[in-house]
Design a protein around this motif. Structure first.
Motif: not given
Length: 187
Positions: A31-43, A72-84
């Protein structure tokens, strides 16, 4: 270990039998509205593509012929959240180039894709000069996306939808903004 969806029986078995394997909601994951979304912690994120455009935009929504493949199965979420964010795809499948001038449907914006890997080499997004230098210095087969595209076969001649053809699907980005439209195919 966290799990939001499982794609094989080994993962299902692990979820059912390993108490360390915990389920989570899609909201907790991306969820892009959650600061603690797991996707944002992906290396690192490694995902596929049906097409990659010259601007590193990625399509996983339709085939090159415009046929809807699925969500998309979360493609855009993972791309936006990951460091790489790495996209892996063959140069072509069944005479369809995977690297195109422009994707048929934009699922993930190229601004969030750092590298594209094919059997020919690695293309680094120009906005990631740091990554380009590290990959080149490591002796990896780095080349431009344009050079990779030149290795692809010419696409088959397939009629494209007219710009005013009826819309059959609306593609939303992770924040709810419309990122692309899928239009009815000719015939």
């Amino acid at each position: 270990m966290w799990n939001v969806q499982s794609f094989d029986l080994d993962a299902v078995d692990s979820y059912a039998n390993d108490p360390r394997h915990q389920g989570m909601s899609a909201s907790r994951y991306a969820n892009p509205a959650r600061g603690d979304a797991v996707v944002n912690a992906l290396d690192v994120m490694i995902l596929g593509a049906t097409e990659v455009g010259a601007d590193f935009d990625v399509n996983v929504t339709t085939g090159s012929d415009g046929t809807i493949m699925g969500g998309s199965g979360g493609h855009a979420d993972a791309a936006a959240g990951a460091r790489l964010a790495i996209v892996v795809t063959p140069l072509a499948t069944r005479d369809w180039p995977r690297l195109t001038e422009r994707v048929t449907c934009r699922t993930s914006p190229g601004a969030h894709v750092d590298a594209v890997v094919t059997e020919a080499g690695i293309a680094i997004n120009p906005r990631r000069a740091d990554l380009f230098e590290r990959a080149r210095h490591a002796g990896l087969p780095v080349m431009t996306l344009e050079a990779m595209r030149a290795l692809c076969p010419a696409p088959p001649k397939v009629p494209r939808p007219a710009p005013d053809a009826p819309v059959v699907a609306v593609c939303e980005y992770r924040d709810g903004a419309v990122i692309d439209l899928v239009r009815r195919q000719p015939g």
